[in-house]
Design an enzyme around this catalytic site. Structure first.
Site, PDB file in Angstrom:
ATOM      1  N   SER A 291       0.814  -1.213   0.000  1.00 52.13           N
ATOM      2  CA  SER A 291       0.000   0.000   0.000  1.00 52.13           C
ATOM      3  C   SER A 291       0.850   1.267   0.000  1.00 52.13           C
ATOM      4  O   SER A 291       0.576   2.212  -0.748  1.00 52.13           O
ATOM      5  CB  SER A 291      -0.956  -0.006   1.193  1.00 52.13           C
ATOM      6  OG  SER A 291      -0.235  -0.121   2.418  1.00 52.13           O
TER       7      SER A 291
ATOM      8  N   ARG B 146       7.730  -8.857  -6.465  1.00 52.04           N
ATOM      9  CA  ARG B 146       7.888 -10.275  -6.817  1.00 52.04           C
ATOM     10  C   ARG B 146       6.584 -10.907  -7.281  1.00 52.04           C
ATOM     11  O   ARG B 146       6.588 -11.904  -7.998  1.00 52.04           O
ATOM     12  CB  ARG B 146       8.442 -11.048  -5.623  1.00 52.04           C
ATOM     13  CG  ARG B 146       9.886 -10.687  -5.297  1.00 52.04           C
ATOM     14  CD  ARG B 146      10.418 -11.464  -4.123  1.00 52.04           C
ATOM     15  NE  ARG B 146       9.677 -11.169  -2.897  1.00 52.04           N
ATOM     16  CZ  ARG B 146       9.953 -11.721  -1.717  1.00 52.04           C
ATOM     17  NH1 ARG B 146      10.930 -12.597  -1.611  1.00 52.04           N
ATOM     18  NH2 ARG B 146       9.248 -11.399  -0.647  1.00 52.04           N
TER      19      ARG B 146
ATOM     20  N   GLY C  36       7.019   9.789   8.824  1.00 56.41           N
ATOM     21  CA  GLY C  36       6.090  10.731   9.428  1.00 56.41           C
ATOM     22  C   GLY C  36       4.696  10.144   9.576  1.00 56.41           C
ATOM     23  O   GLY C  36       4.467   8.967   9.297  1.00 56.41           O
TER      24      GLY C  36
ATOM     25  N   LYS D 134       7.446   4.073  17.818  1.00 54.20           N
ATOM     26  CA  LYS D 134       6.029   4.401  17.994  1.00 54.20           C
ATOM     27  C   LYS D 134       5.141   3.220  17.617  1.00 54.20           C
ATOM     28  O   LYS D 134       4.012   3.104  18.114  1.00 54.20           O
ATOM     29  CB  LYS D 134       5.650   5.658  17.220  1.00 54.20           C
ATOM     30  CG  LYS D 134       5.912   5.595  15.717  1.00 54.20           C
ATOM     31  CD  LYS D 134       4.799   4.953  14.926  1.00 54.20           C
ATOM     32  CE  LYS D 134       5.212   4.767  13.481  1.00 54.20           C
ATOM     33  NZ  LYS D 134       4.194   4.061  12.688  1.00 54.20           N
TER      34      LYS D 134
ATOM     35  N   SER E   5      -4.149   1.790  10.884  1.00 55.20           N
ATOM     36  CA  SER E   5      -2.883   1.335  11.461  1.00 55.20           C
ATOM     37  C   SER E   5      -2.913  -0.164  11.724  1.00 55.20           C
ATOM     38  O   SER E   5      -3.681  -0.653  12.548  1.00 55.20           O
ATOM     39  CB  SER E   5      -2.609   2.084  12.774  1.00 55.20           C
ATOM     40  OG  SER E   5      -1.583   1.444  13.495  1.00 55.20           O
ATOM     41  N   ARG E   6      -2.025  -0.881  11.041  1.00 56.03           N
ATOM     42  CA  ARG E   6      -1.968  -2.332  11.268  1.00 56.03           C
ATOM     43  C   ARG E   6      -1.464  -2.650  12.672  1.00 56.03           C
ATOM     44  O   ARG E   6      -1.839  -3.674  13.247  1.00 56.03           O
ATOM     45  CB  ARG E   6      -1.084  -2.987  10.206  1.00 56.03           C
ATOM     46  CG  ARG E   6       0.385  -2.613  10.283  1.00 56.03           C
ATOM     47  CD  ARG E   6       1.175  -3.066   9.071  1.00 56.03           C
ATOM     48  NE  ARG E   6       0.852  -2.274   7.901  1.00 56.03           N
ATOM     49  CZ  ARG E   6       1.529  -2.355   6.770  1.00 56.03           C
ATOM     50  NH1 ARG E   6       2.541  -3.192   6.641  1.00 56.03           N
ATOM     51  NH2 ARG E   6       1.208  -1.592   5.735  1.00 56.03           N
ATOM     52  N   ASN E   7      -0.612  -1.782  13.241  1.00 59.25           N
ATOM     53  CA  ASN E   7      -0.116  -2.020  14.597  1.00 59.25           C
ATOM     54  C   ASN E   7      -1.236  -1.870  15.622  1.00 59.25           C
ATOM     55  O   ASN E   7      -1.361  -2.683  16.541  1.00 59.25           O
ATOM     56  CB  ASN E   7       1.034  -1.058  14.916  1.00 59.25           C
ATOM     57  CG  ASN E   7       2.287  -1.396  14.138  1.00 59.25           C
ATOM     58  OD1 ASN E   7       3.001  -2.328  14.456  1.00 59.25           O
ATOM     59  ND2 ASN E   7       2.547  -0.640  13.073  1.00 59.25           N
TER      60      ASN E   7
ATOM     61  N   GLU F  39       5.057  -4.311  11.876  1.00 62.33           N
ATOM     62  CA  GLU F  39       6.441  -3.960  12.210  1.00 62.33           C
ATOM     63  C   GLU F  39       6.682  -3.875  13.721  1.00 62.33           C
ATOM     64  O   GLU F  39       7.756  -4.205  14.213  1.00 62.33           O
ATOM     65  CB  GLU F  39       6.824  -2.626  11.556  1.00 62.33           C
ATOM     66  CG  GLU F  39       7.031  -2.689  10.044  1.00 62.33           C
ATOM     67  CD  GLU F  39       8.448  -3.073   9.653  1.00 62.33           C
ATOM     68  OE1 GLU F  39       9.120  -3.760  10.437  1.00 62.33           O
ATOM     69  OE2 GLU F  39       8.852  -2.710   8.541  1.00 62.33           O
TER      70      GLU F  39
END
Length: 331
Positions: A11, A32, A133, A188, A251-253, A278
């Site tokens: 993304s 890939r 950012g 963060k 936000s995936r986190n 991450e």
């Protein structure tokens, strides 16, 4: 116009390809996955990652990394833990004058190196720029106003990146504190996991405000110990990035933290999120940095314990709340 490569077909790489192509640059995306590449070339879409978004029709996708060998700027939009492998296998492919831009946010497990330090093993670090950012790809792709920071040891390199990326919807600042910018962006993500866990438990705004502000102190404490500047952590790549990552369902986190707070394992969580989280991997590296530098980061350590030591979330909350009395700010 510059010839620019994006390595990575997710993304964020796709959204930045749109920014660069809209600015009149010649953009090639290397990935890939041949199905993704075909969809971009034939339908100007990357529906797996940016649903219902039409990409700039000038963007070209390829699965042959040799196709980007003449690019003047190479943007790395891949997970932190994959970067060393890509550089090891392909460092001879790149233009020997190419400027490298990294947009991932993390710390390498095992070495505890920032991404600029990894690149420095292969190329002159003055050719490296971190672009970081408070940015969600989904919003950048539809041209919502966004501000970001280009950081480098080279004023010329970060000014070039500022010129190439900046437009009326995408404002780019520069900052020579590459240590602070990289550490802010990486750490963060761990706190975003913690804030997601709080959401998953059903905690309210008071709890989240406490985690966010006290967590920011922890980020700054580690960053300053490693050579970052205090003001960087209260700017876009510190507090700004923490706010956006901790409060949005983009936000995936945060989404991962919510699932963990609801009782899901790390394996179940990563499968449900279906993208690299991450913060989970970075937490391992930061735990090691805490020990190496003797830095007090209680919230971060409890998040680590929940993720990797099978600690009860309720016990971690209790330990944080019952710590010895402290002053908020030490002068």
């Amino acid at each position: 116009m510059k010839k620019i490569a994006i390595i990575g077909g997710g993304s964020w790489g796709s959204a930045l390809a749109m920014v660069l192509a809209d600015n009149g640059n010649d953009v090639t995306m290397y990935m890939r996955n041949s199905e993704n590449a075909s969809e971009i070339n034939e339908y100007h879409a990357n529906s797996r990652y940016l649903k219902d978004i039409t990409l700039n029709s000038e963007i070209i996708a390829t699965t042959n990394i040799a196709d980007i060998s003449e690019c003047e700027i190479v943007v790395f939009a891949v997970p932190t833990q994959n970067i060393r492998t890509i550089l090891t296998e392909n460092s001879g492919v790149f233009n020997n004058q190419a400027l490298f831009v990294n947009v991932a946010k993390g710390i390498e497990i095992g070495t505890n190196k920032r991404i600029s330090e990894i690149f420095g093993e292969f190329f002159d670090v003055n050719r490296f720029v971190a672009l970081s950012g408070p940015t969600h790809a989904e919003e950048v792709a539809i041209k919502m106003p966004t501000a970001i920071v280009a950081a480098s040891l080279s004023n010329s390199a970060m000014s070039t990146v500022q010129d190439v990326f900046m437009n009326r919807d995408f404002r780019v600042y520069t900052n020579e504190d590459i240590i602070g910018v990289e550490l802010g962006g990486a750490t963060k993500n761990i706190l975003a996991l913690g804030l997601g866990i709080a959401d998953g438990l059903g905690f309210g705004d008071n709890t989240k405000a406490a985690i966010m502000t006290r967590g920011m102190h922890e980020i700054a404490r580690l960053g300053i110990a490693l050579g970052g500047r205090p003001e960087t952590f209260y700017g876009l790549t510190g507090m700004g990035d923490l706010i956006v990552t901790s409060t949005s369902m983009h936000s995936r986190n945060r989404r991962a933290g919510i699932l963990i707070g609801q009782g899901h394992s790390i394996e179940e969580t990563e499968k449900k999120v279906n993208m690299v989280v991450e913060g989970i991997k970075t937490c391992k590296a930061v735990k090691s940095l805490i020990e190496e530098n003797d830095v007090e980061m209680p919230i971060t350590e409890e998040i680590y314990n929940i993720l990797f030591n099978d600690y009860s979330i309720s016990d971690s909350v209790e330990r944080l709340m019952e710590r010895n009395k402290k002053r908020e700010v030490l002068y």
